[in-house]
Write an enzyme that holds these catalytic residues in place. Structure first.
Site, PDB file in Angstrom:
ATOM      1  N   LYS A  29      -4.308   7.647  19.266  1.00  0.00           N
ATOM      2  CA  LYS A  29      -4.646   7.867  18.102  1.00  0.00           C
ATOM      3  C   LYS A  29      -5.807   7.971  17.458  1.00  0.00           C
ATOM      4  CE  LYS A  29      -2.765   9.771  14.297  1.00  0.00           C
ATOM      5  NZ  LYS A  29      -1.759   8.906  13.105  1.00  0.00           N
TER       6      LYS A  29
ATOM      7  N   GLY B  55       0.723  -1.275  -0.021  1.00  0.00           N
ATOM      8  CA  GLY B  55      -0.172   0.441   0.254  1.00  0.00           C
ATOM      9  C   GLY B  55       0.855   1.100  -0.492  1.00  0.00           C
TER      10      GLY B  55
HETATM   11  N1  LIG Z   1      -2.207  10.781   4.812  1.00  0.00           N
HETATM   12  C1  LIG Z   1      -1.300  10.909   6.076  1.00  0.00           C
HETATM   13  O1  LIG Z   1      -1.014  11.996   6.432  1.00  0.00           O
HETATM   14  C2  LIG Z   1      -1.177   9.516   7.448  1.00  0.00           C
HETATM   15  C3  LIG Z   1      -2.114   8.784   7.129  1.00  0.00           C
HETATM   16  N2  LIG Z   1      -1.914   7.933   7.899  1.00  0.00           N
HETATM   17  C4  LIG Z   1      -2.710   6.660   7.968  1.00  0.00           C
HETATM   18  O2  LIG Z   1      -1.823   5.408   7.109  1.00  0.00           O
HETATM   19  C5  LIG Z   1      -2.516   4.290   6.142  1.00  0.00           C
HETATM   20  C6  LIG Z   1      -2.364   5.302   5.045  1.00  0.00           C
HETATM   21  O3  LIG Z   1      -3.045   5.871   4.085  1.00  0.00           O
HETATM   22  P1  LIG Z   1      -2.778   6.975   3.088  1.00  0.00           P
HETATM   23  O4  LIG Z   1      -1.125   6.752   2.706  1.00  0.00           O
HETATM   24  O5  LIG Z   1      -2.476   8.630   4.107  1.00  0.00           O
HETATM   25  O6  LIG Z   1      -3.131   6.928   2.078  1.00  0.00           O
HETATM   26  P2  LIG Z   1      -3.321   7.145   0.395  1.00  0.00           P
HETATM   27  O7  LIG Z   1      -5.024   7.774   0.394  1.00  0.00           O
HETATM   28  O8  LIG Z   1      -2.391   7.515   0.175  1.00  0.00           O
HETATM   29  O9  LIG Z   1      -2.946   5.946  -0.111  1.00  0.00           O
HETATM   30  C7  LIG Z   1      -3.682   4.569  -0.035  1.00  0.00           C
HETATM   31  C8  LIG Z   1      -3.829   3.495  -1.027  1.00  0.00           C
HETATM   32  O10 LIG Z   1      -4.839   4.489  -2.535  1.00  0.00           O
HETATM   33  C9  LIG Z   1      -4.756   4.407  -3.210  1.00  0.00           C
HETATM   34  N3  LIG Z   1      -4.608   6.008  -4.610  1.00  0.00           N
HETATM   35  C10 LIG Z   1      -4.600   6.891  -3.538  1.00  0.00           C
HETATM   36  N4  LIG Z   1      -4.865   7.615  -4.026  1.00  0.00           N
HETATM   37  C11 LIG Z   1      -5.340   7.338  -5.099  1.00  0.00           C
HETATM   38  C12 LIG Z   1      -5.677   7.651  -6.690  1.00  0.00           C
HETATM   39  N5  LIG Z   1      -6.495   8.790  -6.997  1.00  0.00           N
HETATM   40  N6  LIG Z   1      -6.130   7.162  -7.465  1.00  0.00           N
HETATM   41  C13 LIG Z   1      -5.841   5.362  -7.485  1.00  0.00           C
HETATM   42  N7  LIG Z   1      -5.716   4.894  -6.796  1.00  0.00           N
HETATM   43  C14 LIG Z   1      -5.155   5.922  -5.207  1.00  0.00           C
HETATM   44  C15 LIG Z   1      -3.418   3.462  -3.453  1.00  0.00           C
HETATM   45  O11 LIG Z   1      -4.379   1.798  -3.471  1.00  0.00           O
HETATM   46  P3  LIG Z   1      -5.339   1.013  -4.084  1.00  0.00           P
HETATM   47  O12 LIG Z   1      -5.869   1.903  -5.228  1.00  0.00           O
HETATM   48  O13 LIG Z   1      -4.903  -0.187  -3.700  1.00  0.00           O
HETATM   49  O14 LIG Z   1      -6.505   1.770  -3.451  1.00  0.00           O
HETATM   50  C16 LIG Z   1      -2.829   3.770  -2.011  1.00  0.00           C
HETATM   51  O15 LIG Z   1      -1.987   2.471  -2.093  1.00  0.00           O
HETATM   52  C17 LIG Z   1      -4.115   4.853   6.549  1.00  0.00           C
HETATM   53  O16 LIG Z   1      -4.593   4.288   7.546  1.00  0.00           O
HETATM   54  C18 LIG Z   1      -3.939   6.413   6.930  1.00  0.00           C
HETATM   55  O17 LIG Z   1      -5.072   6.100   7.812  1.00  0.00           O
HETATM   56  C19 LIG Z   1      -1.672   7.886   9.233  1.00  0.00           C
HETATM   57  C20 LIG Z   1      -0.822   8.869   9.661  1.00  0.00           C
HETATM   58  C21 LIG Z   1      -0.704  10.285   8.361  1.00  0.00           C
HETATM   59  C1  LIG Z   2      -1.278  12.865   9.816  1.00  0.00           C
HETATM   60  C2  LIG Z   2      -2.385  13.153  11.144  1.00  0.00           C
HETATM   61  C3  LIG Z   2      -1.404  12.531  12.345  1.00  0.00           C
HETATM   62  C4  LIG Z   2      -3.256  14.345  11.043  1.00  0.00           C
HETATM   63  O1  LIG Z   2      -4.733  14.494  11.331  1.00  0.00           O
HETATM   64  C5  LIG Z   2      -3.353  12.114  10.351  1.00  0.00           C
HETATM   65  O2  LIG Z   2      -3.218  10.900  11.337  1.00  0.00           O
HETATM   66  C6  LIG Z   2      -3.680  12.014   9.599  1.00  0.00           C
HETATM   67  O3  LIG Z   2      -4.175  12.633   8.539  1.00  0.00           O
HETATM   68  O4  LIG Z   2      -4.634  10.901   9.215  1.00  0.00           O
END
Ligand SMILES: NC(=O)C1=CN([C@@H]2O[C@H](COP(=O)(O)OP(=O)(O)OC[C@H]3O[C@@H](n4cnc5c(N)ncnc54)[C@H](OP(=O)(O)O)[C@@H]3O)[C@@H](O)[C@H]2O)C=CC1
Ligand SMILES: CC(C)(CO)C(=O)C(=O)O
Length: 308
Positions: A185, A7
């Site tokens: 969290k 992911g």
């Molecule tokens: N972003 C942040 O600041 C933070 C996030 N988290 C947590 O981390 C985990 C991952 O979050 P995060 O990295 O933000 O997730 P993202 O939405 O950035 O990415 C997750 C997945 O979504 C899909 N995806 C995202 N955007 C698109 C698009 N435009 N078109 C097609 N597919 C897309 C991709 O795979 P697929 O097609 O398989 O869905 C990707 O692997 C979550 O549990 C989140 O709550 C924790 C702390 C901070």
């Molecule tokens: C970056 C942070 C800590 C802030 O809300 C988060 O967990 C999110 O965006 O999902």
């Protein structure tokens, strides 16, 4: 260490690139073909305070991933954990540790279907990142990570994982009580991710509301009651401090939480794993949680009206 990121959206790319930069061999695994192709053809573009950087790193879809890895870091949204890990099974050997730093409740239980508890490392992170488009992330600011083995044993393996993550600049601490860290969290995200999504504004904008403490109190009191039913005792003051600290622009004040990013991009949010999970547990324990229940309705209404 041989590491795969299961992911590789915003956070997966950020953690993957940091671990690759510090000398590990990292494979970014994701579902989104255009994203994978862009990373392989043009490198991963990372925008941070010091400018725009390009990092060469390998990416593929789960079916194309090769050998077993030492560490599999799961960074899908919570609702995709099961399908992603299922598709990544050939990367998991008998010594592979599987890490989850995802937001929400239930991630450990999902991973347990694939790996024993003593090989699951669970935790939380405050690094905030945005996926700007295929192959491009915005990685502003810094953050912290708390981890522990899901069976709560502090082994040399978890110390080794903490060490390599610290070498990559992740500010990792081994948490004595990872369940409390995860619930804290969750409480933080149940407040900020939902309010910023509903207000369509940043963390600091939400924090500037004159009666914000009343709103936070209502949400958190219910969560503390539910956690207590599972013998997880949360400290209200420390949750309040965690939340109000990020209203400062120098912290993540300007950040738009991941739920807001999902809503804007018309993707499904993690509401079922945050306030939704609280409501589900409250129903089970016959506790009244009207504020969290109403928030779930508002977010789901937004999802439905916008058409995900
Ligand atoms: N972003 C942040 O600041 C933070 C996030 N988290 C947590 O981390 C985990 C991952 O979050 P995060 O990295 O933000 O997730 P993202 O939405 O950035 O990415 C997750 C997945 O979504 C899909 N995806 C995202 N955007 C698109 C698009 N435009 N078109 C097609 N597919 C897309 C991709 O795979 P697929 O097609 O398989 O869905 C990707 O692997 C979550 O549990 C989140 O709550 C924790 C702390 C901070
Ligand atoms: C970056 C942070 C800590 C802030 O809300 C988060 O967990 C999110 O965006 O999902």
């Amino acid at each position: 260490m041989n590491i795969a990121i299961a992911g590789s959206g915003a956070m997966g790319c950020r953690f993957g690139s940091m671990l690759d930069e510090s000398g590990n061999s990292v494979l970014l695994v994701d579902n989104w073909k255009e994203h994978i192709e862009t990373i392989n053809n043009r490198g991963l573009t990372i925008i941070n305070e010091s400018g725009t950087h390009n990092q060469k790193i390998t990416a593929c879809i789960p079916e194309e991933a090769g050998d077993k890895v030492d560490l599999l870091i799961v960074f899908t949204k919570a609702m995709h954990t099961e399908s992603m890990v299922n598709r990544c099974q050939k990367l998991i050997g008998e010594n592979t540790r599987v890490v989850t730093l995802q937001n929400g409740l239930g991630n450990i239980e999902t991973l347990e279907k694939y790996v024993p508890r003593n090989r699951i490392i669970a935790g939380v992170t405050t690094f905030g990142t945005e996926l700007l488009g295929p192959g491009e992330i915005q990685a502003l600011g810094s953050g912290r990570v708390q981890i522990m083995q899901a069976d709560r044993e502090e082994t040399k393996e978890i110390q080794e994982v903490a060490y390599i993550m610290n070498e990559a600049g992740m500010n990792v601490e081994i948490s004595a009580n990872v369940s409390v860290s995860i619930w804290n969290k969750v409480a933080f995200n149940c407040v900020l991710n939902t309010l910023c999504t509903l207000m369509r504004d940043t963390v600091s904008a939400v924090g500037s509301y004159s009666e914000i403490n009343d709103v936070i109190n209502e949400i958190i009191d219910e969560i503390i009651l539910v956690a207590g039913e599972e013998e997880i005792y949360l400290n209200k003051d420390s949750i309040m401090n965690m939340i109000t600290a990020v209203f400062d622009l120098k912290m993540s004040g300007n950040h738009l939480p991941s739920m807001h990013q999902d809503m804007v991009n018309r993707r499904k949010t993690e509401i079922d794993f945050l306030n939704g999970a609280i409501v589900k547990k409250a129903d089970l324990y016959q506790i009244s949680v009207p504020v969290n229940r109403f928030i779930v309705h508002l977010i789901k209404m937004m999802e439905e009206i916008r058409g995900n």
